[in-house]
Design an enzyme around this catalytic site. Structure first.
Site, mmCIF file in Angstrom:
data_model
loop_
_atom_site.group_PDB
_atom_site.id
_atom_site.type_symbol
_atom_site.label_atom_id
_atom_site.label_comp_id
_atom_site.label_asym_id
_atom_site.label_seq_id
_atom_site.Cartn_x
_atom_site.Cartn_y
_atom_site.Cartn_z
ATOM 1 C CB SER A 61 -0.920 0.010 1.220
ATOM 2 O OG SER A 61 -1.718 -1.139 1.238
HETATM 3 N N1 SAH Z 1 -0.766 -4.495 3.842
HETATM 4 C C1 SAH Z 1 -0.223 -5.090 2.653
HETATM 5 C C2 SAH Z 1 -1.252 -4.987 1.561
HETATM 6 C C3 SAH Z 1 -1.143 -6.053 0.584
HETATM 7 S S1 SAH Z 1 -2.414 -6.048 -0.648
HETATM 8 C C4 SAH Z 1 1.054 -4.379 2.251
HETATM 9 O O1 SAH Z 1 1.147 -3.165 2.437
HETATM 10 O O2 SAH Z 1 1.954 -5.026 1.718
HETATM 11 C C5 SAH Z 1 -3.684 -6.995 0.127
HETATM 12 C C6 SAH Z 1 -3.318 -8.400 0.522
HETATM 13 O O3 SAH Z 1 -4.502 -9.015 1.007
HETATM 14 C C7 SAH Z 1 -2.796 -9.259 -0.625
HETATM 15 O O4 SAH Z 1 -1.569 -9.803 -0.289
HETATM 16 C C8 SAH Z 1 -3.880 -10.341 -0.749
HETATM 17 O O5 SAH Z 1 -3.379 -11.601 -1.129
HETATM 18 C C9 SAH Z 1 -4.457 -10.387 0.659
HETATM 19 N N2 SAH Z 1 -5.801 -10.942 0.762
HETATM 20 C C10 SAH Z 1 -6.823 -10.837 -0.127
HETATM 21 N N3 SAH Z 1 -7.908 -11.476 0.332
HETATM 22 C C11 SAH Z 1 -7.581 -12.007 1.530
HETATM 23 C C12 SAH Z 1 -8.286 -12.791 2.481
HETATM 24 N N4 SAH Z 1 -9.554 -13.172 2.307
HETATM 25 N N5 SAH Z 1 -7.624 -13.181 3.619
HETATM 26 C C13 SAH Z 1 -6.332 -12.804 3.818
HETATM 27 N N6 SAH Z 1 -5.621 -12.068 2.944
HETATM 28 C C14 SAH Z 1 -6.228 -11.663 1.818
#
Ligand code: SAH
Length: 214
Positions: A61
């Site tokens: 993000s």
């Molecule tokens: N906070 C992270 C954001 C990553 S993007 C950062 O800054 O790196 C969002 C993430 O949520 C992705 O890695 C995706 O695989 C995960 N995600 C999507 N659906 C999900 C779910 N149902 N349970 C857990 N993780 C999930």
């Protein structure tokens, strides 16, 4: 990066209702090496105030959004937090420095494995991670003072609301998964009453497996 975040706080101050984030949040943002959480090919942009690809169609993000969501949780040193969507582990590292314990869930096994070993290597030792669908939260460690969802949900998952402590806060982007969403603050008061506020338009990758709940 810090100046960029401060500038964006000014631009958005009417929506977010403040013109500065908690200094503790800003100090952790400036001390956490974001370069350790981005792919080598994006190292040049590690300290830009923008999202970056981390593989598997996911993104780390934007720093302003990480700071905003962290600030909204109003963390205290003795708090326990649940994060849904570990991704790169960057947001996890930020949270871990502002509370007692972070539980984090990632859906994509390869990303979960990379984040787990990265966080260990960097010495963040109050984090427990799990690979799976975070829609149902992590009941074994509930209730939580704060819950943060870093992927776009079509609605507020009821299991997460149930796993909030009285006085707890849930921060989650809600809306159409492939367009923009609204960042929501869900507060549970001392009597268990729920209050929901819409804060800001945001764009997140979709929360997977909302319907299957597996
Ligand atoms: N906070 C992270 C954001 C990553 S993007 C950062 O800054 O790196 C969002 C993430 O949520 C992705 O890695 C995706 O695989 C995960 N995600 C999507 N659906 C999900 C779910 N149902 N349970 C857990 N993780 C999930």
């Amino acid at each position: 990066m810090i100046e960029d975040i401060e500038r964006e706080v000014q631009y958005t101050r009417r929506m977010i209702g403040k013109d500065a984030f908690d200094p503790k949040v800003m100090s952790v943002m400036s001390n956490t090496p974001r370069n350790e959480f981005v792919p080598k090919s994006y190292l040049d942009a590690a300290f830009d105030n923008g999202p970056l690809p981390i593989g598997h169609g996911q993104t780390i993000s934007q720093p302003y959004i990480v700071a905003l969501m962290t600030d909204m949780l109003e963390l205290e040193a003795d708090h326990t937090v649940l994060e849904i969507g570990t991704g790169s582990g960057y947001q996890t590292a930020i949270l871990s420095q502002l509370c007692n314990k972070v539980y984090t869930i990632e859906y994509i096994p390869a990303l979960a494995d990379i984040a787990r070993s990265r966080l260990q290597k960097l010495g963040y030792d109050n984090i427990e991670s799990m690979t799976g669908n975070g829609y149902n939260g992590w009941p074994e460690h509930a209730p939580y003072n704060g819950i943060i969802v870093t992927a776009a949900a079509s609605h507020i998952p009821q299991p997460l609301v149930e796993q909030l402590k009285p006085g707890g806060r849930l921060v989650i982007p809600v809306g159409s998964p492939h367009l923009y969403q609204e960042l929501m603050l869900v507060e549970k008061d001392k009597d268990g009453e729920i209050n929901i506020q819409q804060i800001l338009s945001v764009a997140f990758v979709p929360l997977q497996g909302e319907r299957m709940n597996i």
